[in-house]
Design a protein around this motif. Structure first.
Motif, PDB file in Angstrom:
ATOM      1  N   TYR A   1       0.815  -1.220   0.000  1.00 17.96           N
ATOM      2  CA  TYR A   1       0.000   0.000   0.000  1.00 17.96           C
ATOM      3  C   TYR A   1       0.846   1.266   0.000  1.00 17.96           C
ATOM      4  N   TRP A   2       2.072   1.171   0.526  1.00 18.46           N
ATOM      5  CA  TRP A   2       2.813   2.428   0.667  1.00 18.46           C
ATOM      6  C   TRP A   2       4.206   2.432   0.036  1.00 18.46           C
ATOM      7  N   LEU A   3       4.815   1.261  -0.182  1.00 19.72           N
ATOM      8  CA  LEU A   3       6.184   1.252  -0.724  1.00 19.72           C
ATOM      9  C   LEU A   3       6.151   1.117  -2.243  1.00 19.72           C
ATOM     10  N   LYS A   4       6.670   2.136  -2.917  1.00 20.30           N
ATOM     11  CA  LYS A   4       6.672   2.103  -4.391  1.00 20.30           C
ATOM     12  C   LYS A   4       7.969   1.431  -4.847  1.00 20.30           C
ATOM     13  N   GLU A   5       7.970   0.113  -4.784  1.00 18.61           N
ATOM     14  CA  GLU A   5       9.150  -0.676  -5.128  1.00 18.61           C
ATOM     15  C   GLU A   5       8.663  -2.092  -5.357  1.00 18.61           C
ATOM     16  N   ASN A   6       9.125  -2.754  -6.423  1.00 17.75           N
ATOM     17  CA  ASN A   6       8.611  -4.111  -6.591  1.00 17.75           C
ATOM     18  C   ASN A   6       9.678  -5.140  -6.956  1.00 17.75           C
ATOM     19  N   GLU A   7      10.951  -4.733  -6.805  1.00 14.35           N
ATOM     20  CA  GLU A   7      12.008  -5.686  -7.114  1.00 14.35           C
ATOM     21  C   GLU A   7      12.310  -6.567  -5.897  1.00 14.35           C
ATOM     22  N   PHE A   8      12.425  -5.893  -4.750  1.00 15.79           N
ATOM     23  CA  PHE A   8      12.761  -6.610  -3.517  1.00 15.79           C
ATOM     24  C   PHE A   8      11.491  -7.129  -2.829  1.00 15.79           C
TER      25      PHE A   8
END
Ligand SMILES: Cc1cc2nc3c(=O)[nH]c(=O)nc-3n(C[C@H](O)[C@H](O)[C@H](O)COP(=O)(O)OP(=O)(O)OC[C@H]3O[C@@H](n4cnc5c(N)ncnc54)[C@H](O)[C@@H]3O)c2cc1C
Length: 455
Positions: A391-398
């Motif tokens: 919902y809040w972290l704009k990151e999708n690699e880790f």
């Protein structure tokens, strides 16, 4: 120290959310005599670095930003303090370890022996039992905070975080409860913190999972999640259905039965139930020891044989076992076996009835998949929790945007100074292991950066 713990425990029983801002005499003594462990200088540093950001302001931090003041956030804060690294710790609630304060039932005890649940650098008091109570654990956390001078910023919910190529830009929503007497919502202000290191410590259990079940909205009785359950006392005289047979479902059912509540449990899937102890030895300790010498499949066979001797065939009472053994399943899927503290005996004696999965809700009851219809006054959904990271972290690699956990099991370090503390599905033991690795890793890059600047 032990006497001191007992004293605070008593105080906290009456005032659970109160935090004293001064160090206890015992802790001060310990700090004076053991400057390696409790350095007043490091404590002073940690407590003065939390820069409150002005309304609409942006603060660029010298050290890491930790999101979430549960056990994982506190462990990271303590270790960073000891490494002389300033940090800022943000918490959405008004207290630390909000899950333990607000979303656990009164009679909860730690599921694992205390030596597996200690945070780094501080033991539980010797007087604590093998399985400390929720209240004792909260006292321990309170003392941990004081010992390491941890001062989180409360009521700051992280609503967005993104890497801009140099810093993690973390936005928080600060809800100030004004006019609450009239039921009005509070004022909101958005702040931004920037840091080269972002430690995600928001927990595996950040939000309750409430499945949408057929007809649930037609049900005229009370529906609640197990996170809102405190004690069976208030359910006396009612017919209660607990949905789910994980650790929470089993313990809530037991607590209800112990309060003579008419208790039923709906079991949708198979699951492993193991005795908490085998001849006085914790099953968890036994498994850890056996796994040092034997293959996981062999350990599973031993555990299942012991479980069969002690608990009998759980399939016969409506809880079938998965085809994969408990430890292998834990390794493969992260699913933790239930450690029985008396629920199986209550099921066997008929005080807890077990039903299969729910087909649909009716106005005053439930139809199960075996066609049976039963009336209930209350349904408690022990249907688990989920991470709120997507919902809040704009990151999708880790981090996986789907599960909110790191993509690779047991990963604690991502790219560009991103860290995950407490997402290894290994409880408080995993929390301590993550925090130790993270603090050491940050210390290295922090010292490199500031050494370069000094020279
Ligand atoms: C009923 C129950 C019993 C358990 N018993 C045991 C046990 O006996 N032994 C064991 O090892 N483990 C146990 N666990 C697992 C337990 O959750 C963890 O061991 C421990 O609480 C994990 O700590 P944490 O700091 O990672 O997460 P949490 O304790 O969940 O703390 C996360 C913190 O982050 C805050 N937060 C979340 N989102 C935000 C945001 N966006 N912004 C700011 N703050 C935020 C939360 O308010 C919370 O304070 C149990 C879990 C449950 C549900």
């Amino acid at each position: 120290m032990d006497h001191h713990f007992t004293e605070i425990e008593g105080k906290m029983a009456h005032e659970p959310l109160a935090h004293s801002s001064t160090f206890s005499d015992e802790t001060k003594d310990k700090m004076e005599h053991d400057s390696l462990v409790y350095s007043p200088r490091s404590i002073a540093r940690a407590t003065t670095t939390g820069i409150p950001v002005g309304d609409q302001g942006v603060a660029v931090l010298r050290g890491p930003l930790i999101v979430g003041a549960g056990p994982a956030g506190l462990a990271c804060a303590a270790l960073l303090t000891m490494l002389y690294i300033p940090y800022v710790l943000l918490e959405r609630d008004v207290c630390v370890a909000s899950m333990w304060h607000r979303r656990t039932y009164r009679r909860l005890c730690l599921h694992l022996p205390k030596r597996y649940c200690e945070l780094p650098l501080m033991h539980f008091p010797r007087t604590y039992p093998t399985y400390p109570t929720r209240q004792q654990f909260l006292v321990y956390l309170n003392e941990y905070m004081r010992a390491f001078g941890i001062r989180p910023f409360f009521s700051l919910e992280v609503v967005a975080a993104e890497y801009n190529g140099e810093y993690w830009c973390v936005r928080t929503k600060d809800v100030i409860p004004t006019g609450t007497l009239n039921g009005q919502s509070g004022e909101e202000s958005i702040r931004e913190y920037r840091s080269k290191w972002l430690i995600v410590a928001t927990g595996e259990n950040a939000e309750p999972v409430v499945p949408d079940m057929p007809g649930i909205h037609n049900f005229k009785g009370q529906v609640m999640h197990s996170c809102d359950y405190r004690s069976g006392e208030s359910f006396q005289g009612k017919k209660v259905l607990v949905v789910g047979c994980g650790n929470s479902g089993m313990e809530v059912s037991l607590d209800l039965a112990n309060h003579n509540v008419h208790t039923s449990m709906a079991v949708r899937r198979s699951g492993h139930v193991l005795p908490r102890e085998v001849m006085g030895i914790s099953t968890f300790s036994l498994s850890v020891w056996l796994l040092k010498f034997l293959r996981v499949q062999i350990v599973d066979r031993i555990l299942l044989l012991l479980a069969w001797f002690i608990l009998g065939d759980t399939a016969q009472i409506g809880i079938p076992r998965p085809s994969m053994g408990p430890m292998e399943l834990k390794q493969v899927s992260g699913k933790t076996p239930v450690l029985d503290v008396g629920t199986i005996a209550q099921i066997k004696s008929g005080n807890i009835k077990v039903f299969p999965a729910i087909r649909s809700f009716q106005e005053y009851g439930v139809e199960f998949t075996n066609g049976r219809i039963e009336s209930f006054d209350v349904v408690i959904l022990a249907t688990g929790y989920k991470s709120n990271v997507p919902y809040w972290l704009k990151e999708n690699e880790f981090f996986s945007q789907q599960s909110g956990f790191p993509n690779k099991p047991n990963e604690w370090k991502g790219k560009d100074g991103l860290y995950a503390a407490g997402f290894s599905r290994r409880g408080l033991l995993g929390v301590s292991m993550d925090a130790t690795k993270i603090a050491e890793d940050i210390a290295q890059s922090y010292n490199n950066i500031y050494k370069l600047q000094r020279s």
